[in-house]
Design a protein around this motif. Sequence first.
Motif, PDB file in Angstrom:
ATOM      1  N   ASP A   1      50.730   8.875  94.685  1.00  0.00           N
ATOM      2  CA  ASP A   1      49.058   9.040  94.315  1.00  0.00           C
ATOM      3  C   ASP A   1      48.310   7.913  94.786  1.00  0.00           C
ATOM      4  OD1 ASP A   1      50.066  10.980  91.496  1.00  0.00           O
ATOM      5  OD2 ASP A   1      49.631  11.630  93.403  1.00  0.00           O
ATOM      6  N   GLU A   2      49.032   6.701  94.465  1.00  0.00           N
ATOM      7  CA  GLU A   2      48.183   5.487  94.646  1.00  0.00           C
ATOM      8  C   GLU A   2      49.177   4.230  94.922  1.00  0.00           C
ATOM      9  OE1 GLU A   2      45.927   5.000  90.993  1.00  0.00           O
ATOM     10  OE2 GLU A   2      47.613   4.572  89.784  1.00  0.00           O
ATOM     11  N   THR A   3      48.426   3.126  95.336  1.00  0.00           N
ATOM     12  CA  THR A   3      48.865   1.925  95.633  1.00  0.00           C
ATOM     13  C   THR A   3      47.783   1.059  95.855  1.00  0.00           C
ATOM     14  OG1 THR A   3      50.402   0.697  96.509  1.00  0.00           O
ATOM     15  CG2 THR A   3      49.480   1.936  98.043  1.00  0.00           C
ATOM     16  N   ASP A   4      48.036  -0.233  95.475  1.00  0.00           N
ATOM     17  CA  ASP A   4      47.002  -1.334  95.814  1.00  0.00           C
ATOM     18  C   ASP A   4      46.993  -1.782  97.291  1.00  0.00           C
ATOM     19  OD1 ASP A   4      45.767  -1.517  93.334  1.00  0.00           O
ATOM     20  OD2 ASP A   4      47.846  -2.431  92.766  1.00  0.00           O
TER      21      ASP A   4
ATOM     22  N   PHE B   1      46.747  10.507  98.825  1.00  0.00           N
ATOM     23  CA  PHE B   1      46.521   9.568  97.917  1.00  0.00           C
ATOM     24  C   PHE B   1      45.154   9.634  97.176  1.00  0.00           C
ATOM     25  CE2 PHE B   1      49.508   7.411 100.343  1.00  0.00           C
ATOM     26  CZ  PHE B   1      50.058   6.582  99.686  1.00  0.00           C
ATOM     27  N   LYS B   2      45.066   9.443  95.854  1.00  0.00           N
ATOM     28  CA  LYS B   2      43.839   9.447  94.999  1.00  0.00           C
ATOM     29  C   LYS B   2      42.844   8.524  95.159  1.00  0.00           C
ATOM     30  CE  LYS B   2      46.184  12.324  91.388  1.00  0.00           C
ATOM     31  NZ  LYS B   2      46.592  12.312  90.067  1.00  0.00           N
ATOM     32  N   ARG B   3      43.103   7.497  95.634  1.00  0.00           N
ATOM     33  CA  ARG B   3      42.327   6.425  95.872  1.00  0.00           C
ATOM     34  C   ARG B   3      42.485   5.602  96.945  1.00  0.00           C
ATOM     35  NH1 ARG B   3      44.122   1.470  93.717  1.00  0.00           N
ATOM     36  NH2 ARG B   3      45.698   1.254  92.337  1.00  0.00           N
TER      37      ARG B   3
END
Length: 464
Positions: free
Chosen positions: A204-207, A420-422
């Motif tokens: 979903d997400e990661t930096d 990915f959500k963001r």
Amino acid sequence: MATIQFLGATQTVTGSKYVLEAGGTRVMIDCGLFQGLKELRLRNWQTLPIDAASISRVVLTHAHIDHTGYLPRLVRDGFSGPVHATTGSADLLKIMLPDSGRLQEEDAHYANRKGFAKHRPAQPLYTEQDANAALRHLSPAKYDETVRLSKSMTARFVSAGHILGSSFVAVEVAEPGREPLKVLFSGDLGRYDEPILTDPSQVDETDYLLVESTYGNRLHDRADTREQLAAIINRAAERGGKIIIPAFAVGRTQLLIYYLRELEDEGRIPTLPVAVDSPMGVDVTRVYSRHHEDHDFDMERLEKLRRNPLATRNFSLVQGRSGSKALDANSGPGIIISASGMATGGRVLHHLAHYLPDPATAVILVGYQAAGTRGRRLQDGEHEIKIHGQWIPVNAQVESVSSLSAHADQGEIMRWLKGFKRPPRATFIVHGELDGAKVLLEKIVNELGWNAIIPTYTQVVELD
């Protein structure tokens, strides 16, 4: 402040090594060998840019040698910590690393015996004994299990669908006084709707994201893989020729056998002798059969019906040099599947040297062929290639079946990224030649609006 240093797979598809440092602890994600071009292979012999003893732990995305094959050398040079990998990867490494050590010893011995080595005597990068020493550092983990790497770092393995045990490595960095950081290492991204293995998991997400770009500028041939194989095999069989398939012993070999069994069952190809000439073949097949956590629905259905999905009617797993030599003495059509997948070493070289001059032969290239490898030279249509110091004429029919690649193509990479959500703060494009990486970067920037970067060898990046 966390940092990441890129020690491999930068603007090339081999040598994956990344060092993540936080809270005074260094963790290496992947520990692969460079392959292909001589200037890259020489890096394997150079002193690592950082002290091996300063690395506290190694985390492996999957078992392929370009992601794990430097590990015995790292241990020999002073690394003493645990090596974390999925249970499937750990079982494969128990087969693959000793085999890699044996092959390097055999190649050095052969070079010395034939006198074509530039260094006298030729030495292996590491030995089978070194590989066994490295295996003692393995610390297996299950998918989605959280592994403590240090006071400030944890890791989690997420199924990637590339080969058995392959995973994305999701690292979380939680330093005092700072917001937690998530860093995701894609390893090699697998294909969708392929036999044997489950599809890649969606994250979903990661930096920060490191994403492979092996096929960043290409789409796989959407023609039916089985139809392509059947056409090539039938033509070669009518000519009375051998079909030589350089294939990685893990992953591609099993998929090929699966397809050949299906084609035989459907009567679309004749029943030919199929030989897997790889020292690790039988053991890898057993490992594939044992790890049900990676199997897709069809694979499990066949097993429940007590069918062996990974064997044809006239099937053999060749053991020993004498068995390998006997294959080249057999007349008539037949299929030989032999490592390595890019024809950089191993037993397939002996078969190629024997059969390439014969115009009845078909050579099927089934995976990515890195620049500088014999596989790439064959793919590019060179009329002769050098094997064991001798120039061998290429009269065989050389065919490529790119749809058999275990790597996601550009469309599949983008499909995964769009889940990915963001957007990550930065996406580092790795494990691809520069042309492919550039095209994928433009695609990511233009279609997703993400910040994308192609790192350089030894570059250090601060993760804010």
